[in-house]
Design an enzyme around this catalytic site. Structure first.
Site, mmCIF file in Angstrom:
data_model
loop_
_atom_site.group_PDB
_atom_site.id
_atom_site.type_symbol
_atom_site.label_atom_id
_atom_site.label_comp_id
_atom_site.label_asym_id
_atom_site.label_seq_id
_atom_site.Cartn_x
_atom_site.Cartn_y
_atom_site.Cartn_z
ATOM 1 C CE1 TYR A 151 -3.859 2.293 0.654
ATOM 2 C CE2 TYR A 151 -2.511 3.223 2.404
ATOM 3 C CZ TYR A 151 -3.624 3.290 1.577
ATOM 4 O OH TYR A 151 -4.490 4.345 1.688
ATOM 5 C CG ASP A 246 5.636 3.510 0.910
ATOM 6 O OD1 ASP A 246 5.910 4.036 2.011
ATOM 7 O OD2 ASP A 246 4.495 3.521 0.425
ATOM 8 C CE LYS A 274 1.696 5.015 8.475
ATOM 9 N NZ LYS A 274 0.270 5.082 8.609
HETATM 10 N N1 HOZ Z 1 -3.407 3.306 5.877
HETATM 11 C C1 HOZ Z 1 -3.437 3.112 7.284
HETATM 12 C C2 HOZ Z 1 -3.109 1.718 7.624
HETATM 13 N N2 HOZ Z 1 -1.931 1.218 7.114
HETATM 14 C C3 HOZ Z 1 -4.762 3.456 7.894
HETATM 15 C C4 HOZ Z 1 -4.823 4.880 8.219
HETATM 16 C C5 HOZ Z 1 -5.958 5.273 9.166
HETATM 17 O O1 HOZ Z 1 -7.028 4.704 9.142
HETATM 18 O O2 HOZ Z 1 -5.738 6.198 9.908
#
Ligand code: HOZ
Length: 437
Positions: A151, A246, A274
């Site tokens: 992702y 990534d 992050k």
């Molecule tokens: N893409 C996030 C998990 N890998 C989720 C982000 C969220 O829901 O805050």
């Protein structure tokens, strides 16, 4: 055994969720938060301190979500909060140059020797989107190779066999992504070098870059197989394509220099997010000076943002990186996480349940899966119903886990040995009952 005996109810969360569903689609601002994968309804958090979050009904939870990764120092770390407070008194946004953005960029490149320059943006999605634009411009090619189940945020090019919520909700290739855009995204199997090679076989000259999560974190945690990342490096070099890591999750999480440092493989471009925002919205992408000079205003590749380099976000990120530099927590985090993973594995065995626990550093996933998980295919074999039941029971007992099987748990510096031991004990109890029930 119940660590949360004073649990009252979730009445306030329930009411707020009803209100949220009227004003927000699905009641949330990001899909996995809706708890659809684990049943029940989301709890609404009132505050967090260290390794603990409190919901609006007054319940207390030991938190392994850590805001999906940024909170390596735990919630409301004193120095991070103070840095943000001080920055806020000086102004919330300038839309122009200021010192903290320079200091944050310097802190990033100081710790990641494979980066000479970075451009700060507002999220990992934005950073990944801009990184492939840069890769396409620098190579004059249009295609990208991505791995199924990885992702890279929700930009169109990446929502093809994507992980995280897209995988959890069974829509890994989203409607709304134009067919022509999706056609430029070639798909390979994570941890399968041959499948990446196959993407180059037909039209290798059209591939601008290979983008990969060096430790997959959005199909649950799946560490790279030995030689996989080095193999991708060699493959890209052979074909004149760029390698993009990534490291939104792994950057400053698995080591100060991220997975590139941990596995000793140098990507051409790195995508960050992050932790470098310390809990506030930040992303970044970076690489060699030669590549980065293609970006406007030096070069023709356009990328911009009013809130990019926001002073509050930079202050939070900088304070976080300074703490990590002052006292690198990685050996202790790995030790705690190792104990947690081992305890969870032992608890599965004792309960007679099939499962495994994957871990790299302080990111881990407990899979309800009969065998080891080294690929998306194997991750998909996990029993998500069982994970959901486990999640519900853990939540009820005061443990906040990511609300989906295909996500990473995060251990922070605020977690203690005692936290880990009581998590293992509680998980053991719950797993035993799961098997009986
Ligand atoms: N893409 C996030 C998990 N890998 C989720 C982000 C969220 O829901 O805050």
């Amino acid at each position: 055994m119940n660590q949360n005996p004073k649990k009252t109810s979730l009445l306030r969360s329930r009411k707020l969720y009803e209100r949220a569903c009227r004003a927000l689609p699905g009641g949330v601002n990001s899909p996995v938060r809706a708890f659809a994968a684990v049943g029940g309804q989301p709890i609404f958090v009132e505050s967090g301190q260290g390794s603990i979050v409190f919901d609006i009904d007054g319940n207390r939870y030991l938190d392994y979500l850590g805001s999906w990764g940024p909170l390596i120092l735990g919630h409301a770390h004193r120095r991070v909060v103070e840095a943000v407070r001080q920055a806020a008194t000086r102004g919330l946004s300038f839309g122009t140059c200021h010192a903290t953005e320079v200091e944050l960029a310097e802190a990033i490149v100081r710790n990641m020797p494979h980066l000479q320059q970075v451009r700060l943006v507002n999220s990992g999605t934005e950073a990944a989107m801009a990184a492939i634009r840069l890769a396409r411009a620098a190579t004059g090619r249009s295609r990208i190779v991505k791995f199924k189940g990885c992702y890279h945020g929700h930009a169109d090019s990446f929502l093809v066999e994507a992980g995280s919520g897209a995988l959890t909700f069974g829509a890994p290739s989203s409607p709304g992504v134009a067919t022509a855009v999706a056609a430029d995204t070639l798909l390979a199997e994570y941890n399968d070098l041959a499948s990446a090679e196959a993407c180059f076989r037909t039209d290798g000259q059209a591939v601008a870059c290979v983008i990969v999560e060096p430790v997959a974190g959005n199909m649950g945690v799946v560490p790279p197989a030995p030689g996989f990342l080095a193999g991708l490096r060699a493959l890209c070099d052979r074909h004149g394509a760029l390698l993009v890591f990534d490291e939104v999750i792994t950057g400053f999480r698995v080591a100060q220099g991220g997975a590139a440092e941990l596995f000793g493989v140098r990507p051409d471009l790195t995508v960050l997010g992050k932790i470098i925002g310390g809990g506030l919205p930040v992303g970044a992408f970076g690489g060699s000076r030669e590549l980065m000079r293609e970006l406007a205003p030096l070069g023709p590749v356009y990328q911009a943002g009013t809130l990019s380099g926001n002073p509050l976000a930079c202050a939070a990120g900088l304070a976080t990186l300074r703490e990590l530099e002052k006292a690198p927590p990685y050996p202790r985090l790995a030790e705690l996480s190792k104990r947690l993973a081992e305890g969870l594995r032992a608890a599965l065995v004792a309960a007679g349940l099939p499962g495994c626990c994957n871990r790299t550093g302080s990111m881990l996933t407990l899979f309800f899966n009969p065998r080891q998980v080294r690929s998306l295919r194997e991750a998909r074999n996990a029993d998500c119903e069982q994970f959901a039941a486990f999640h519900r029971a853990m939540l009820k007992s005061g443990y906040y886990l990511p609300p989906a099987q295909f996500e990473s748990w995060f251990v922070s510096t605020a977690h203690t040995q005692k936290d880990i031991e009581r998590t293992v004990d509680m998980a053991a109890d719950i797993l035993r009952n799961l098997n009986l029930g």
